[in-house]
Design a protein around this motif. Structure first.
Motif, PDB file in Angstrom:
ATOM      1  N   GLN A  71       1.023  -1.096  -0.063  1.00 13.23           N
ATOM      2  CA  GLN A  71       0.045   0.032  -0.185  1.00 13.23           C
ATOM      3  C   GLN A  71       0.891   1.199  -0.092  1.00 13.23           C
ATOM      4  N   ALA A  72       0.550   2.347  -0.601  1.00 19.81           N
ATOM      5  CA  ALA A  72       1.463   3.427  -1.022  1.00 19.81           C
ATOM      6  C   ALA A  72       0.735   4.554  -0.350  1.00 19.81           C
ATOM      7  N   LEU A  73       1.509   5.724   0.225  1.00 22.67           N
ATOM      8  CA  LEU A  73       0.896   6.852   0.360  1.00 22.67           C
ATOM      9  C   LEU A  73       1.694   8.052  -0.385  1.00 22.67           C
ATOM     10  N   LEU A  74       1.110   8.963  -0.894  1.00 20.60           N
ATOM     11  CA  LEU A  74       1.757  10.072  -1.569  1.00 20.60           C
ATOM     12  C   LEU A  74       1.395  11.276  -0.653  1.00 20.60           C
ATOM     13  N   ALA A  75       2.461  11.926   0.127  1.00 18.67           N
ATOM     14  CA  ALA A  75       2.191  13.076   0.859  1.00 18.67           C
ATOM     15  C   ALA A  75       3.393  14.058   0.730  1.00 18.67           C
ATOM     16  N   SER A  76       3.118  15.126   1.306  1.00 18.51           N
ATOM     17  CA  SER A  76       4.303  16.141   1.647  1.00 18.51           C
ATOM     18  C   SER A  76       4.752  16.137   3.008  1.00 18.51           C
ATOM     19  N   SER A  77       5.849  16.573   3.496  1.00 21.47           N
ATOM     20  CA  SER A  77       6.323  16.456   4.715  1.00 21.47           C
ATOM     21  C   SER A  77       5.531  17.325   5.761  1.00 21.47           C
ATOM     22  N   SER A  78       4.728  18.151   5.216  1.00 24.57           N
ATOM     23  CA  SER A  78       3.754  19.046   6.167  1.00 24.57           C
ATOM     24  C   SER A  78       2.621  17.950   6.759  1.00 24.57           C
ATOM     25  N   SER A  79       2.235  16.855   5.935  1.00 26.87           N
ATOM     26  CA  SER A  79       1.265  16.128   6.422  1.00 26.87           C
ATOM     27  C   SER A  79       1.928  15.152   7.453  1.00 26.87           C
ATOM     28  N   LEU A  80       3.169  14.831   7.636  1.00 23.49           N
ATOM     29  CA  LEU A  80       3.579  13.801   8.659  1.00 23.49           C
ATOM     30  C   LEU A  80       2.904  14.117  10.105  1.00 23.49           C
ATOM     31  N   HIS A  81       2.811  15.241  10.401  1.00 25.01           N
ATOM     32  CA  HIS A  81       2.411  15.522  11.803  1.00 25.01           C
ATOM     33  C   HIS A  81       1.044  14.787  12.048  1.00 25.01           C
ATOM     34  N   SER A  82       0.152  15.161  11.002  1.00 27.83           N
ATOM     35  CA  SER A  82      -1.140  14.517  11.212  1.00 27.83           C
ATOM     36  C   SER A  82      -1.078  13.143  10.831  1.00 27.83           C
ATOM     37  N   LEU A  83      -0.256  12.435  10.286  1.00 25.99           N
ATOM     38  CA  LEU A  83      -0.231  11.166  10.022  1.00 25.99           C
ATOM     39  C   LEU A  83       0.597  10.215  10.906  1.00 25.99           C
ATOM     40  N   ARG A  84       0.983  11.078  11.987  1.00 22.90           N
ATOM     41  CA  ARG A  84       2.087  10.377  12.859  1.00 22.90           C
ATOM     42  C   ARG A  84       1.109   9.207  13.726  1.00 22.90           C
ATOM     43  N   ALA A  85       0.004   9.553  14.378  1.00 20.86           N
ATOM     44  CA  ALA A  85      -0.613   8.662  14.903  1.00 20.86           C
ATOM     45  C   ALA A  85      -0.898   7.341  14.283  1.00 20.86           C
ATOM     46  N   ALA A  86      -1.403   7.529  12.977  1.00 18.50           N
ATOM     47  CA  ALA A  86      -1.495   6.174  12.283  1.00 18.50           C
ATOM     48  C   ALA A  86      -0.374   5.390  11.830  1.00 18.50           C
ATOM     49  N   LEU A  87       0.614   6.229  11.713  1.00 21.09           N
ATOM     50  CA  LEU A  87       1.905   5.511  11.630  1.00 21.09           C
ATOM     51  C   LEU A  87       2.369   4.812  12.714  1.00 21.09           C
ATOM     52  N   ASP A  88       2.212   5.487  13.712  1.00 20.33           N
ATOM     53  CA  ASP A  88       2.335   4.618  14.960  1.00 20.33           C
ATOM     54  C   ASP A  88       1.858   3.349  15.360  1.00 20.33           C
ATOM     55  N   GLN A  89       0.480   3.288  15.353  1.00 22.81           N
ATOM     56  CA  GLN A  89      -0.134   2.286  15.074  1.00 22.81           C
ATOM     57  C   GLN A  89       0.024   1.197  14.097  1.00 22.81           C
ATOM     58  N   LEU A  90       0.563   1.612  12.948  1.00 21.79           N
ATOM     59  CA  LEU A  90       0.974   0.547  11.761  1.00 21.79           C
ATOM     60  C   LEU A  90       2.079   0.003  12.283  1.00 21.79           C
ATOM     61  N   SER A  91       3.135   0.736  12.742  1.00 17.59           N
ATOM     62  CA  SER A  91       4.337   0.194  13.229  1.00 17.59           C
ATOM     63  C   SER A  91       4.179  -0.918  14.357  1.00 17.59           C
ATOM     64  N   LEU A  92       3.256  -0.650  15.153  1.00 20.32           N
ATOM     65  CA  LEU A  92       2.952  -1.729  15.991  1.00 20.32           C
ATOM     66  C   LEU A  92       2.254  -3.117  15.545  1.00 20.32           C
ATOM     67  N   LEU A  93       1.552  -2.877  14.460  1.00 19.10           N
ATOM     68  CA  LEU A  93       0.763  -3.991  13.906  1.00 19.10           C
ATOM     69  C   LEU A  93       1.477  -4.246  12.647  1.00 19.10           C
ATOM     70  N   TYR A  94       2.631  -4.220  12.244  1.00 20.36           N
ATOM     71  CA  TYR A  94       3.158  -4.428  10.850  1.00 20.36           C
ATOM     72  C   TYR A  94       3.364  -5.775  10.659  1.00 20.36           C
ATOM     73  N   SER A  95       3.466  -6.565  11.609  1.00 20.86           N
ATOM     74  CA  SER A  95       3.856  -8.235  11.355  1.00 20.86           C
ATOM     75  C   SER A  95       2.489  -8.507  10.634  1.00 20.86           C
ATOM     76  N   VAL A  96       1.338  -8.070  10.562  1.00 18.46           N
ATOM     77  CA  VAL A  96       0.110  -8.590  10.091  1.00 18.46           C
ATOM     78  C   VAL A  96      -0.244  -7.550   8.930  1.00 18.46           C
ATOM     79  N   ALA A  97       0.376  -6.537   8.375  1.00 14.55           N
ATOM     80  CA  ALA A  97       0.163  -5.487   7.558  1.00 14.55           C
ATOM     81  C   ALA A  97       0.806  -5.742   6.229  1.00 14.55           C
ATOM     82  N   ASN A  98      -0.190  -4.975   5.261  1.00 16.08           N
ATOM     83  CA  ASN A  98       0.786  -4.973   4.038  1.00 16.08           C
ATOM     84  C   ASN A  98       2.051  -4.348   4.172  1.00 16.08           C
ATOM     85  N   PRO A  99       2.854  -4.407   3.121  1.00 19.37           N
ATOM     86  CA  PRO A  99       4.060  -3.641   3.255  1.00 19.37           C
ATOM     87  C   PRO A  99       3.497  -2.395   2.778  1.00 19.37           C
TER      88      PRO A  99
END
Length: 1111
Positions: free
Chosen positions: A164-192
């Protein structure tokens, strides 16, 4: 179906629609460049949104600065040697390898413009299906939808291995942080998961900044991978490698989003989709034999080795360039920083200076061993070029860059070096813009002890590179000329072209700088041209803002556009300082005067062609021969270029620099100007449209335009004020379907298409370009004191440079919505014309927040029109051209088509209800378009257009149809049934048809009732569910009839995979949907399956098996 948006206006009668259209001949302001369309939304290609040609030639317009030359690029052509932008390559990799792309692209950034286009074209990805693109908003909680998609119970587990891919600017990373944190914790059962991040943000002080600091922090704290591209040439490879790394840990691929991402250049080894897929799959095999205990760093190192083996490249975690015995090494992360540092280090080391640079490619996971191996054993000082947030952090000695802390940790305990290394943190803010000279100055500060000033350094061999710079205003008629010239020069396959653009919207209302470099060898120059061979200045005022001449090579050439300026007046336009620089730098000066070109005088839009020819005359005169056809193919036409070429000798002249230009004013104040502009946007500033006044003219002026069409650029058009493709059709039937005694006038109207060329598909809508009522217009003109025969030239709403010549009467009939409902701003605009202070005060109150309640009463209860207000406030008496300016234009009304052209090739039918009511004053009021249509006699001519719709038949003829229509909402279903009946008559197998219809009374509103019964008798309609709500004591609605036949719905909709359609008002949607959910639940229970009916409805929506067209 009824009108999609039927406001409370009045109606019309037929008038000849033809009128004249001509260019404004300099009377009106120049048109502003087309605004970029916002990101997101469905792409629809159809006749209804095709603009009528308003220009005399094909123009070269920039669709987006993220595309090569600003033009859309075909997916299949992103392959082999081709001109691209890094942003396009990023999108190609994401599209090829991803299941779904989640895009967080700020407005105008256009990080997803290519993938959205490819997805709309149904291009198949490497997995064999169309990549879905989901444009998202950057806000708190952003990224939750991506997580919800991946971890949904309904997610197809067969796709779990697909990235799965994401296209963003670095200005979006603050808002995406919580989701990326969750993804990192669940990555063993997630898509690349890979995030392609353009390092760009808006700075608080205004303007764009390159932002790596945010990615550093997010990657470190969340344990994400972080890979960098150091040039556009390797962006595709790094996008691919980051996607491969994403199979190990969630990964960010970051690249410069201001320059590198958007510069157009030629890349010779672009991988096709099949090449990307093959490299991806083969590289992954490298870690299949690693043990489960192998850490991320080991896996990524193994993947990089396999990746290099596949592509024959030598990428590494850290890459060293410079002197083999360097004593001072600069550690750099970033695209522009890395590219410049590498080139400067190599140039300095070639001069004997013992300096080098380590470019960081894979920053996370940070391999200390790989970093130490990259450093030469001779190194004594390691300086880290580390980005921090702002200048405050730069000056704060307690603050260090992330990169410095990693380098310090890696070196402090190392015993590789004979002496203790000196580690320095050379911090810089996100707003810092680097050039070769500024990078050289950093090396100088590290190696020089006397603090001597660094001389300007040139990385390119100027004898082998041609460099051109264009300066112009955003809304200049010639603003697109540099892009067209770039496109022309790129056609020479023996040359490499490098084109970049910078927009500064805070100066002169918007400046654009375009740099073009051309060379026989590959170019890598992500910095402004400092020694242009030729500079083109489209507006002399820019000399007051930027020190343009300083960036022109000594002995170079300068073209300045100065309309109407004679040689003796030149010094009034160019300051003493600029004149001095021109003289001292021995610059050749050329003056371009568009007013001396008859072609431009006739059509101001040809000024861009004149600018292109003037530049080529000075820069590449050899191209004005055979190559001119290539330029004509890009914009304009061969005939136009021939016409403009004939004017070139008059419009372009060389100016001999007088000796007096060397005279320096002793008392003149020296103003230090910037050498270039700062990027503040990726497109022109969105200016408020200034509405030019209409121009009343006499009949002689109009006659000249008609008789001398070529000289005046006159065109005849059916409805020149309309931007959509229109057709003239003829009424052949107009009959009322309800009794005359009934309070609702529902009528069937049918048109003969004749030779109009109008075509339509099943389910589409017909746009009616209605007219105001003739008698009411005459009454208004009589009261207001207007002469209907006066000629008026009204600027087209679509193109202010085009004038529509009409009579006042025609304008009020067809253009101006004088009997429409006025918005608040009309009261405010009208107040400017009021001479009575009390009336002016009341108008301003109605247009302001304090008059909200009274405005609402007027709009919704009294249903006041523009004409009513002009009658009421007698002291406010704007002229007709002001009425044309402040009253909204009439809009077309769209109605679902109630016929199939496959059955009746020469006709189109509508079913419409007349909108009517009585206002508080006892006056009969009508919907403008519905009354107009209801009163049309047989033989009347009507202007119409076609609009696409979501109401489409299933691709399989055997798929059942379940249709629910309320009132005139039955219209599209008549077309559906007609078509299926034709198929059945041809001997084809068709699916079952369940038709549910709802209205008040069967006797008065059994719309097309006899037709439905005939189709049922013929076996076309399987089930006819009629709900007449007021024919019995208890009210029966359409959802009740559906619930009574739920078994039939289960069979047709669920078991036989039918499609459901609802057309009509919105109120029954929840109840009807509830019945469908019950049907889903019944079938699931019978099959002992667990199904969430609501989620199933959502799935059916995506599959176009649950379609609503409500209003």
């Amino acid at each position: 179906m009824g009108s999609f948006s039927e406001p409370m206006d009045l109606d019309v009668a037929p008038v000849s629609p033809r009128s004249l259209k001509r260019k404004a001949d300099g009377i009106l302001p120049k048109p502003k460049r087309a605004a970029q369309e916002p990101a997101g939304g469905e792409v629809l290609e159809s006749t209804w949104n095709t603009e009528v040609e308003t220009s005399t030639f094909r123009t070269f317009t920039s669709k987006s600065t993220s595309l090569p030359f600003g033009q859309p690029i075909d997916y299949a052509s992103v392959n082999g040697p081709t001109y691209v932008t890094a942003q396009t390559l990023v999108q190609q990799v994401a599209y090829a390898l991803s299941d779904k792309i989640f895009s967080y692209s700020p407005e105008s950034f256009d990080l997803d413009v290519a993938v959205k286009n490819w997805s709309a074209q149904k291009v198949a990805n490497a997995n064999g299906y169309t990549t879905q693109v989901a444009p998202m908003q950057t806000r708190s909680g952003a990224g939750s939808i991506a997580l919800g998609y991946m971890f949904s119970k309904d997610f197809d587990l067969a796709k779990r291995h697909i990235p799965q891919a994401l296209l963003a600017s670095s200005s979006s990373l603050h808002s995406l942080r919580a989701a990326l944190d969750q993804l990192s914790l669940l990555y063993s059962v997630a898509n690349p998961f890979v995030a392609h991040v353009a390092a760009v943000d808006y700075a608080p002080a205004g303007g764009l900044v390159t932002d790596y600091a945010t990615a550093f922090t997010v990657a470190e704290e969340l344990g994400l991978g972080l890979v960098s591209s150091t040039s556009a040439y390797e962006t595709q490879h790094m996008s691919l490698f980051a996607t491969i790394v994403a199979t190990v840990l969630p990964t960010i691929h970051i690249y410069d989003g201001i320059n590198v991402g958007r510069d157009t250049l030629r890349v010779v080894d672009v991988l096709s989709q099949s090449g990307l897929s093959a490299t991806y799959n083969k590289s992954l095999k490298a870690i299949s034999k690693l043990g489960k205990k192998a850490d991320a760093e080991t896996k990524v190192a193994r993947l990089l080795k396999a990746f290099n083996n596949e592509l024959g490249t030598t990428y590494d975690f850290f890459e060293y360039h410079g002197h083999e015995s360097a004593e001072t090494v600069l550690v750099v992360f970033g695209s522009v920083e890395g590219s410049l540092a590498k080139q400067v280090a190599e140039k300095l080391s070639a001069e004997g200076k013992k300096v080098g640079v380590v470019n960081v490619r894979v920053y996370r996971p940070f391999s200390e061993e790989a970093f130490l191996n990259a450093l030469p054993a001779s190194v004594q000082t390691v300086a880290v070029l580390g980005q921090v947030l702002d200048t405050t952090a730069v000056g704060d000695e307690s603050t260090h860059s992330n990169l410095y802390e990693d380098v310090l940790a890696a070196t402090v305990f190392s015993n590789k070096f004979s002496t203790t290394l000196t580690i320095k943190d050379h911090k810089y803010a996100r707003a810092e813009v680097f050039t070769p000279t500024s990078i050289a100055a950093i090396f100088s500060s590290l190696t020089s002890k006397n603090g001597e000033e660094t001389a300007r350094i040139e990385l390119l061999d100027v004898s082998k590179v041609e460099q051109y710079t264009f300066w112009d205003l955003e809304d200049s008629p010639a603003a697109t000329a540099p892009s067209a010239i770039s496109k022309l020069l790129s056609s020479d396959s023996t040359n490499h072209l490098f084109s970049s653009q910078t927009h500064d919207n805070f100066v002169q209302g918007g400046i654009v700088r375009t740099d073009i470099r051309s060379s026989k060898k590959t170019l890598e120059a992500y910095y402004p041209i400092e020694e242009a061979d030729i500079a083109f200045v489209g507006e002399a005022k820019l000399f007051k803002e930027v020190d343009i001449v300083k960036s022109v090579n000594k002995g170079g050439k300068l073209i300045v556009k100065l309309p109407g300026v004679k040689d003796e007046d030149l010094e009034k336009k160019i300051s003493v300082a600029v004149r001095n620089d021109i003289k001292f730098r021995e610059i050749q000066l050329f003056i371009l005067d568009p007013t001396l070109s008859p072609a431009v005088e006739k059509d101001s839009a040809t000024e861009t062609l004149l600018s292109e020819l003037a530049f080529l005359q000075v820069a590449r005169p050899q191209l004005l021969g055979a190559e001119l056809d290539k330029l004509a193919a890009i914009n304009g036409s061969a005939e136009l270029f021939s016409e403009v070429s004939a004017d070139l000798e008059k419009a372009l002249r060389a100016f001999e620099i007088p000796e007096s230009w060397s005279e320096v004013e002793a008392d003149a104040e020296v103003v230090e100007l910037a050498r270039t502009i700062k990027s503040s946007s990726f497109t022109g500033f969105e200016k408020e449209d200034s509405e030019p006044p209409s121009l009343l003219r006499d009949w002689q002026s109009a006659a000249k335009g008609l008789v001398f069409k070529e000289a005046y650029g006159t065109k005849e058009a059916l409805r020149p004020d309309l931007s959509v493709k229109t057709y003239e059709i003829t009424v052949q039937e107009n009959r009322r379907l309800t009794p005359l005694t009934y309070d609702r006038n529902i009528f069937h109207i049918e048109f003969d298409l004749g030779d109009s060329g109008l075509t339509y598909n099943i389910g589409e809508a017909l746009g009616i370009h209605a007219e105001n009522d003739v008698e009411e217009v005459k009454q208004f003109m009589n009261w207001y004191g207007l002469k209907g025969e006066d000629i008026v030239e009204v600027p087209s709403r679509e193109d202010p440079s085009v004038l529509d010549t009409r009579t006042v009467f025609q304008s009020l009939i067809q253009n101006i919505d004088i009997f429409g409902k006025p918005p608040k701003r009309f009261y405010e605009s009208l107040a400017e014309f009021a001479t009575d202070e009390n009336e002016k005060k009341e108008l301003l109150t109605l247009g302001g927040p304090e008059g909200a309640n009274e405005f609402k009463r007027r709009a919704e209860v009294d249903t006041i029109t523009y004409a009513d207000i002009l009658l009421e406030f007698k002291s406010a008496h704007p002229s007709f051209h002001d009425i044309a300016r402040i009253v909204s234009p009439m809009k077309r009304r769209e109605y679902s088509i109630a016929s199939s052209q496959m059955v009746g090739p020469t006709t189109v039918a509508l079913m419409i209800v007349v909108v009517n009511w009585v206002d508080p004053k006892g006056r009969d009021r009508f919907g403008q378009a519905t009354r107009y249509l209801s009163e049309l006699p047989i033989g009347a001519k009507v202007t119409a257009s076609v609009k696409p719709s979501v109401m489409k038949l299933p691709t399989k003829d055997t798929a059942p149809l379940i249709m629910a229509g309320l009132g005139t909402g039955l219209a599209p279903f008549r077309a559906f049934v007609q078509y299926r009946a034709m198929q059945k008559a041809q001997g084809k197998e068709i699916g079952s048809i369940l038709l549910y219809m709802g209205s008040r009374h069967q006797r008065e509103e059994y719309l097309y009732g006899e037709e439905w019964e005939a189709y049922q008798d013929a076996g076309v309609i399987t089930l006819l569910g009629r709900a007449f709500s007021r024919d019995q004591p208890q009210k029966i609605y359409i959802q009740d009839r559906m619930r009574q036949t739920i078994d039939d719905i289960v069979k047709a909709y669920i078991k036989e995979e039918g499609s459901f359609y609802l057309c009509g008002p919105t109120w029954p949607v929840p109840d009807v949907t509830e019945v469908l959910e019950e049907a889903i639940a019944v079938e699931a229970k019978a099959g002992n399956k667990k199904v969430d009916p609501r989620k199933e409805i959502e799935r059916l929506k995506e599959d176009l098996r649950y379609v609503l067209e409500v209003y």
